[in-house]
Design an enzyme around this catalytic site. Structure first.
Site, mmCIF file in Angstrom:
data_model
loop_
_atom_site.group_PDB
_atom_site.id
_atom_site.type_symbol
_atom_site.label_atom_id
_atom_site.label_comp_id
_atom_site.label_asym_id
_atom_site.label_seq_id
_atom_site.Cartn_x
_atom_site.Cartn_y
_atom_site.Cartn_z
ATOM 1 C CG HIS A 80 -29.381 75.303 83.472
ATOM 2 N ND1 HIS A 80 -30.027 73.925 83.367
ATOM 3 C CD2 HIS A 80 -30.513 76.196 82.994
ATOM 4 C CE1 HIS A 80 -31.249 74.191 82.996
ATOM 5 N NE2 HIS A 80 -31.541 75.342 82.689
ATOM 6 C CD GLN A 82 -22.150 77.142 77.094
ATOM 7 O OE1 GLN A 82 -22.808 78.216 76.863
ATOM 8 N NE2 GLN A 82 -21.281 76.566 76.294
ATOM 9 C CG HIS A 84 -31.394 74.492 78.193
ATOM 10 N ND1 HIS A 84 -32.335 73.489 78.910
ATOM 11 C CD2 HIS A 84 -32.397 75.682 77.808
ATOM 12 C CE1 HIS A 84 -33.403 73.718 78.857
ATOM 13 N NE2 HIS A 84 -33.598 74.914 78.280
#
Length: 108
Positions: A80, A82, A84
């Site tokens: 998540h 990465q 984001h």
């Protein structure tokens, strides 16, 4: 979880936090550009880039640790973070282009 794995939740949350800040600043910049407040829009994009730099620094720290034999646990939270970061980088790049389009529109 293996004791050899390094669980870096604080670093992961740093990536998520700074990335989210950067994305929010990019959207604020777009709103300013819609009002032809280009100086403010560019300042917001600059602030967003600073946030991305902090997120990237943390990401690099995790990558270097892994290259030095201290792997991080591959969790959904890490994925998540990465995702984001990459989404926020793309949002900032698109915001720059849209601000430039607004500048051209104002000239015409």
């Amino acid at each position: 979880m293996s004791t050899e794995l390094n669980n870096n939740e604080m670093e992961i949350f740093e990536i998520i936090s700074h990335s989210g800040n950067a994305r929010g600043l990019a959207f604020e910049a777009l709103k300013e550009a819609e009002e032809f407040n280009f100086e403010k829009a560019e300042e917001l994009i600059k602030q967003g880039q600073e946030e991305l730099n902090m997120a990237h620094k943390t990401q690099t720290k995790l990558i270097q640790a892994e290259l030095n034999g201290v792997p991080s646990e591959k969790t959904l939270l890490m994925i998540h973070a990465q995702d984001h970061l990459m989404t926020s980088m793309t949002t900032k790049d698109l915001a720059i282009e849209i601000v430039e389009l607004h500048k051209k529109t104002q000239k015409n």
